[in-house]
Design a protein around this motif. Sequence first.
Motif, PDB file in Angstrom:
ATOM      1  N   ALA A 156      -3.321   7.505   0.771  1.00  0.00           N
ATOM      2  CA  ALA A 156      -3.291   7.243  -0.669  1.00  0.00           C
ATOM      3  C   ALA A 156      -3.764   8.462  -1.449  1.00  0.00           C
ATOM      4  O   ALA A 156      -3.193   8.816  -2.487  1.00  0.00           O
ATOM      5  N   GLU A 157      -4.801   9.120  -0.936  1.00  0.00           N
ATOM      6  CA  GLU A 157      -5.316  10.314  -1.603  1.00  0.00           C
ATOM      7  C   GLU A 157      -4.266  11.428  -1.605  1.00  0.00           C
ATOM      8  O   GLU A 157      -4.054  12.100  -2.618  1.00  0.00           O
ATOM      9  N   LYS A 158      -3.593  11.606  -0.478  1.00  0.00           N
ATOM     10  CA  LYS A 158      -2.546  12.628  -0.378  1.00  0.00           C
ATOM     11  C   LYS A 158      -1.407  12.319  -1.350  1.00  0.00           C
ATOM     12  O   LYS A 158      -0.917  13.203  -2.062  1.00  0.00           O
ATOM     13  N   ALA A 159      -0.984  11.042  -1.384  1.00  0.00           N
ATOM     14  CA  ALA A 159       0.108  10.647  -2.288  1.00  0.00           C
ATOM     15  C   ALA A 159      -0.295  10.832  -3.746  1.00  0.00           C
ATOM     16  O   ALA A 159       0.512  11.279  -4.574  1.00  0.00           O
ATOM     17  N   TYR A 160      -1.560  10.503  -4.058  1.00  0.00           N
ATOM     18  CA  TYR A 160      -2.032  10.646  -5.439  1.00  0.00           C
ATOM     19  C   TYR A 160      -2.021  12.112  -5.866  1.00  0.00           C
ATOM     20  O   TYR A 160      -1.586  12.451  -6.966  1.00  0.00           O
TER      21      TYR A 160
ATOM     22  N   VAL B 232       3.109   2.412  12.880  1.00  0.00           N
ATOM     23  CA  VAL B 232       3.022   3.872  12.775  1.00  0.00           C
ATOM     24  C   VAL B 232       3.962   4.346  11.677  1.00  0.00           C
ATOM     25  O   VAL B 232       4.971   3.709  11.370  1.00  0.00           O
ATOM     26  N   LEU B 233       3.616   5.477  11.080  1.00  0.00           N
ATOM     27  CA  LEU B 233       4.426   6.032  10.009  1.00  0.00           C
ATOM     28  C   LEU B 233       5.689   6.668  10.565  1.00  0.00           C
ATOM     29  O   LEU B 233       5.670   7.299  11.616  1.00  0.00           O
ATOM     30  N   LEU B 234       6.790   6.504   9.835  1.00  0.00           N
ATOM     31  CA  LEU B 234       8.027   7.186  10.190  1.00  0.00           C
ATOM     32  C   LEU B 234       8.054   8.591   9.608  1.00  0.00           C
ATOM     33  O   LEU B 234       8.787   9.449  10.073  1.00  0.00           O
ATOM     34  N   GLU B 235       7.260   8.805   8.574  1.00  0.00           N
ATOM     35  CA  GLU B 235       7.151  10.117   7.938  1.00  0.00           C
ATOM     36  C   GLU B 235       5.682  10.349   7.633  1.00  0.00           C
ATOM     37  O   GLU B 235       4.935   9.415   7.390  1.00  0.00           O
ATOM     38  N   GLY B 236       5.274  11.600   7.664  1.00  0.00           N
ATOM     39  CA  GLY B 236       3.920  11.865   7.190  1.00  0.00           C
ATOM     40  C   GLY B 236       2.928  12.323   8.223  1.00  0.00           C
ATOM     41  O   GLY B 236       1.735  12.118   8.068  1.00  0.00           O
TER      42      GLY B 236
ATOM     43  N   ILE C 293      -1.606   3.041  11.774  1.00  0.00           N
ATOM     44  CA  ILE C 293      -2.317   2.660  10.555  1.00  0.00           C
ATOM     45  C   ILE C 293      -2.695   1.194  10.573  1.00  0.00           C
ATOM     46  O   ILE C 293      -3.441   0.722   9.715  1.00  0.00           O
ATOM     47  N   ALA C 294      -2.176   0.463  11.559  1.00  0.00           N
ATOM     48  CA  ALA C 294      -2.538  -0.939  11.749  1.00  0.00           C
ATOM     49  C   ALA C 294      -2.157  -1.319  13.177  1.00  0.00           C
ATOM     50  O   ALA C 294      -1.214  -0.762  13.743  1.00  0.00           O
ATOM     51  N   ALA C 295      -2.884  -2.258  13.752  1.00  0.00           N
ATOM     52  CA  ALA C 295      -2.611  -2.632  15.138  1.00  0.00           C
ATOM     53  C   ALA C 295      -3.261  -3.979  15.439  1.00  0.00           C
ATOM     54  O   ALA C 295      -4.126  -4.455  14.703  1.00  0.00           O
ATOM     55  N   GLY C 296      -2.834  -4.569  16.549  1.00  0.00           N
ATOM     56  CA  GLY C 296      -3.443  -5.835  16.948  1.00  0.00           C
ATOM     57  C   GLY C 296      -2.752  -6.427  18.158  1.00  0.00           C
ATOM     58  O   GLY C 296      -1.947  -5.775  18.828  1.00  0.00           O
ATOM     59  N   GLY C 297      -3.053  -7.684  18.404  1.00  0.00           N
ATOM     60  CA  GLY C 297      -2.460  -8.367  19.542  1.00  0.00           C
ATOM     61  C   GLY C 297      -3.222  -9.634  19.882  1.00  0.00           C
ATOM     62  O   GLY C 297      -4.162 -10.033  19.193  1.00  0.00           O
TER      63      GLY C 297
ATOM     64  N   LEU D 280       0.830  -1.201   0.000  1.00  0.00           N
ATOM     65  CA  LEU D 280       0.000   0.000   0.000  1.00  0.00           C
ATOM     66  C   LEU D 280       0.872   1.263   0.000  1.00  0.00           C
ATOM     67  O   LEU D 280       2.011   1.228   0.472  1.00  0.00           O
ATOM     68  N   PRO D 281       0.342   2.380  -0.498  1.00  0.00           N
ATOM     69  CA  PRO D 281       1.143   3.620  -0.594  1.00  0.00           C
ATOM     70  C   PRO D 281       1.207   4.383   0.722  1.00  0.00           C
ATOM     71  O   PRO D 281       0.741   5.510   0.838  1.00  0.00           O
ATOM     72  N   VAL D 282       1.819   3.748   1.728  1.00  0.00           N
ATOM     73  CA  VAL D 282       1.866   4.387   3.048  1.00  0.00           C
ATOM     74  C   VAL D 282       3.233   4.960   3.392  1.00  0.00           C
ATOM     75  O   VAL D 282       3.380   5.688   4.374  1.00  0.00           O
ATOM     76  N   GLY D 283       4.246   4.622   2.618  1.00  0.00           N
ATOM     77  CA  GLY D 283       5.586   5.103   2.929  1.00  0.00           C
ATOM     78  C   GLY D 283       6.250   4.253   4.000  1.00  0.00           C
ATOM     79  O   GLY D 283       5.846   3.130   4.287  1.00  0.00           O
TER      80      GLY D 283
END
Length: 350
Positions: A232-236, A188-192, A198-202, A48-51
């Motif tokens: 994705a919208e921001k990257a687009y 978590v994102l390192l940039e942005g 953006i994802a989690a669990g356990g 996915l385009p998350v960086g």
Amino acid sequence: VYRRDEPNVSKGRYREFYQCDFDIAGPYDPMIPEAECLNIMTECLNALPVGKYVIKLNHRKILDGMFAVCGVPEDKFRPICSAVDKLDKMSWEEVREEMVKEKGLAPEVADKLENLVKVNGNPKEVLKRLQNWEENGFNANEMVQAGLKDLELLFEYLEFYGALDYVSFDLSLARGLDYYTGAIYEAVLLEGGSLGSIAAGGRYDKLVGIFGAKDIPAVGLSIGIERIFALAEKAYKEKALAKPSATQVFVGSFDRDMFKQRVQYLKKFWDVGIPAETLMKATPKLQQQLKFCNAQKIPVAVILSHGDLEQGKIIVKTLHNSEQVETTPEEVVPFVQKILSNLNSEGGSS
């Protein structure tokens, strides 16, 4: 999903939102389902385009043991856990003040927690460090030992999957104390910016039993679809702004009543296969036209005027260097072709 706490749209915390879940339920050998979940998380996020991102990882038993050896009263585990979990957004001083002044934790207990909750980094290095951490009897605590044993096995499995490089062992991760019973993790994102996880669990071995006849061990993950879409919208949009238009020539005019002539010259460029465009207005101002041309990153502008055409000349402007030259109506097409050829050669050699 419906969020019960206060939303914050600017940080991606919507009142209602979609998330994509993956869960493994049932008895399996230790840490194999966790490894599978974390591997799936990395595969999804990499596609996915998350960086760049990192997966913070901790263990509920280590948290419980850490609070116990530092002297946190059992009835304060949950509020202190909530405070610790804010260390990614707040300084230690702010978190400590919340613990002491709002949660009623003894200052000396908060000070004992400080060194531990700041520990994070390479999973195997942090693991070894914690296995040798003798202060306050940390590494002798049974819950801590059990949690470290689980994570040692998990890190081994994650190496098999090639997913360990995405993980940071982080003792400040203290989410879901109400229901998680084992490993916990969040990406978590390192940039942005400040979108949060953006994802989690356990692992949640006791949660299913609340709704059914018996406890069923389970582990899973959720991917925040709404936050991914926002990224994705921001990257687009950024890509669209940065990408030059396919149009090679813009046909404009100084005089506002020249739609007919603009179309005539458009047709000349189209007939030789050059993508050309004009502003879709009958009587546009020159400033509007040039603004459009620059925004679309069209490399060449052909500017007409009644006076110039009467004198047998046309102005051609190269946008990247603002160079402006004159040619004739008869030569304008081959003249522009030569400019475009030169621009393409420069771009190919750079």
